[in-house]
Design an enzyme around this catalytic site. Structure first.
Site, mmCIF file in Angstrom:
data_model
loop_
_atom_site.group_PDB
_atom_site.id
_atom_site.type_symbol
_atom_site.label_atom_id
_atom_site.label_comp_id
_atom_site.label_asym_id
_atom_site.label_seq_id
_atom_site.Cartn_x
_atom_site.Cartn_y
_atom_site.Cartn_z
ATOM 1 N N SER A 219 0.844 -1.194 0.000
ATOM 2 C CA SER A 219 0.000 0.000 0.000
ATOM 3 C C SER A 219 0.887 1.256 0.000
ATOM 4 O O SER A 219 1.688 1.443 -0.918
ATOM 5 C CB SER A 219 -0.949 -0.052 1.198
ATOM 6 O OG SER A 219 -1.964 0.927 1.095
ATOM 7 N N ASP A 440 -8.916 -4.744 -5.512
ATOM 8 C CA ASP A 440 -8.394 -3.964 -4.385
ATOM 9 C C ASP A 440 -9.200 -2.677 -4.232
ATOM 10 O O ASP A 440 -9.261 -1.865 -5.160
ATOM 11 C CB ASP A 440 -6.920 -3.620 -4.626
ATOM 12 C CG ASP A 440 -6.214 -3.121 -3.381
ATOM 13 O OD1 ASP A 440 -6.831 -2.343 -2.617
ATOM 14 O OD2 ASP A 440 -5.050 -3.503 -3.169
ATOM 15 N N HIS A 468 -7.361 -5.849 -0.236
ATOM 16 C CA HIS A 468 -6.269 -4.884 -0.296
ATOM 17 C C HIS A 468 -4.963 -5.602 -0.037
ATOM 18 O O HIS A 468 -4.671 -6.030 1.084
ATOM 19 C CB HIS A 468 -6.490 -3.789 0.753
ATOM 20 C CG HIS A 468 -5.469 -2.714 0.735
ATOM 21 N ND1 HIS A 468 -4.994 -2.152 -0.435
ATOM 22 C CD2 HIS A 468 -4.791 -2.085 1.735
ATOM 23 C CE1 HIS A 468 -4.102 -1.220 -0.149
ATOM 24 N NE2 HIS A 468 -3.950 -1.163 1.159
#
Length: 501
Positions: A219, A440, A468
């Site tokens: 991320s 995602d 995610h």
């Protein structure tokens, strides 16, 4: 139930034609005048709710590394970075250290690696696993913005209805929040951000004795890795960037893309829910209408949860938190079903997991480090008209997740930002593996090929599943490709795709 849910929430931190990337030999000591890390027992690890206190494990060590507060004054004032190391367990030749950033910005790498290490046994066989709290996060001069009661008020703000009163309340809350951040953490605010975190990471590399940085970023950690590879291309070892961000997007673009991503994930959740004959409704339309009715009711009639109230804002946060991973969908179904019957405990727990609120009412720096780093990483300061335009467009996409995004808070942020972290290229670095997931919600797939194109040395692998992040999703295909690259140096062929887990 809560212990299982906490673990699930935490985890949401073989192809043909492979090329090979050699591993760098680990050095025996740090170089370049870098301070050493004093390793010792871990004494303040924060475990998920219900977990027993961490027992002392001689192979798990914590430490601190002094780094310059201001890199323009390298011999001036310093701050301590908190680190954790899970020592390699295998008998084969060690490949050095593998450094992790699990996302955020604002997540504690120390706390997360302590738990995630259980899912990283293959890497730990050959590497020391290392993570850290980046500057401005938790133990590393963490940004604080008010006391627990003030954080409770800020996180509970509603986003519905969208009217002048809501806008005025949000604007006032943003100003108060930014003022408190400046009062409590003004000294650190100008010096956090991704560029300085990348410089810190190079100091960590040297301090652990590695000539090259081996790194997994998830991320936000993908932006940190991309900036590192741009600032220190010759120091890149084996690097994987999972659930990538596109650092070039504006506040408006990020808000709209993420709103669409969460709405798509929410619709996937509803489809799975009604297929399993859940209590939300007989079909997707009915289930969606029931949740919408619940959210509207919460704007005027919050649900009592102990001494607190589940507001519409907290309930929406709870829903979003559970969409990060398919593993948490059953808990979201249960929490929404209970809320429709007047019990808000489940959604409150999900919201608290997202905002970093503990059962004792204290907060981690998760909600304060995020805007502090985000606002420093861009010079963009949107006008009120731009913020309202963004919000209106987001609400059309999804009334449940639409909002003004981070732009409203950055508009009143007390320090200027820089665009240096938005320009990445990694020219001259070793090959980098990028992993993007089609389902995602937080870092939508469209950002994956964009970051890959910006990084001149990157190769994209696509994951067809939900959630995610792909590496810790349970996909054996993705795990095999990532481990194969990090351990054996086998870079997947361009165009490689893994099916849903």
């Amino acid at each position: 139930m809560r212990r299982v849910l906490a673990a699930a929430l935490l985890m949401t931190a073989a192809a043909a034609g492979c090329s090979t990337v050699p591993a760098a030999e680990p050095a025996t000591k740090s170089t370049g005048g870098i301070d050493t890390i004093n390793w010792g027992p871990c004494t303040d690890i924060k475990r998920p709710d219900g977990e027993p206190p961490a027992r002392q494990d001689a192979s798990v060590r914590c430490g601190k590394l002094a780094v310059p507060l201001d890199y323009a004054k390298p011999d001036g004032e310093k701050i301590d970075l908190a680190l954790i190391k899970l020592q390699a367990t295998g008998k084969a030749k060690k490949l050095g250290s593998m450094v992790f950033n699990f996302g955020g910005p604002g997540a504690s790498g120390v706390d997360t690696l302590d738990q995630a290490g259980k899912a990283l046994t293959a890497l730990r066989d050959r590497y020391d696993l290392v993570s850290f709290d980046p500057r401005g996060v938790e133990r590393s001069a963490g940004v604080r913005c008010g006391d627990n009661a003030e954080m409770d008020r800020f996180t509970a703000l509603d986003t519905l209805p969208v009217d002048n009163k809501t806008h005025q309340e949000a604007a006032q809350a943003n100003k108060q929040f930014a003022k408190l951040c400046e009062q409590n953490s003004g000294k650190i605010l100008p010096y956090i951000g991704t560029v300085n975190a990348a410089r810190d990471m190079d100091r960590i590399r040297a301090a652990v004795g590695d000539p090259k940085l081996n790194y997994v970023g998830m991320s936000y950690g993908t932006q940190l890795g991309a900036v590192y590879a741009t600032e220190f291309p010759k120091n890149v070892g084996r690097m994987v960037l999972d659930a990538p961000l596109d650092p070039t997007v504006t506040f408006e673009q990020r808000t709209l893309v993420q709103t669409r991503g969460f709405q798509r994930a929410y619709e996937s959740f509803l489809r799975a829910c009604v297929k399993n004959k859940c209590d939300l409704g007989a079909d997707q339309t009915t289930a969606d209408a029931n949740v919408e009715k619940l959210m509207n009711q919460l704007t005027t009639q919050p649900l009592k949860v102990g001494q607190r109230e589940l507001t519409q804002g907290l309930a929406s946060t709870g829903v979003a938190a559970a969409l990060y991973s398919e593993m948490t969908w059953p808990f979201l179904e249960q929490a929404l079903s209970e809320a429709l019957k007047g019990r808000g405990d489940g959604l409150m727990y999900l919201a608290d997991s997202y905002t970093g609120r503990s059962e004792d009412g204290s907060y981690s720096t998760q909600m304060t480090s995020f805007p502090a780093i985000t606002c420093v990483d861009t010079s963009e300061r949107p006008s009120e008209a731009e913020i309202r335009r963004t919000e209106a467009a987001a609400m059309k996409i999804s009334p449940l997740f639409g909002s003004e995004g981070s732009g409203g808070l950055c508009r009143v942020w007390p320090v200027k930002g820089s665009d240096q972290a938005r320009h990445v290229n990694a020219t001259g670095s070793a090959p980098i593996m990028v992993v993007g997931g089609k389902g995602d919600p937080a870092t939508p797939y469209e950002w994956a090929p964009k970051l890959t194109a910006q990084l001149k040395t990157a190769t994209l692998v696509t994951y067809e599943g939900e959630g995610h992040g792909a590496y810790l999703s349970g996909s054996k295909c993705i795990q095999g490709l990532v481990d194969g690259f990090l351990i054996d140096g086998k870079l997947p062929a361009r165009g490689t795709t893994c099916p849903a887990a």
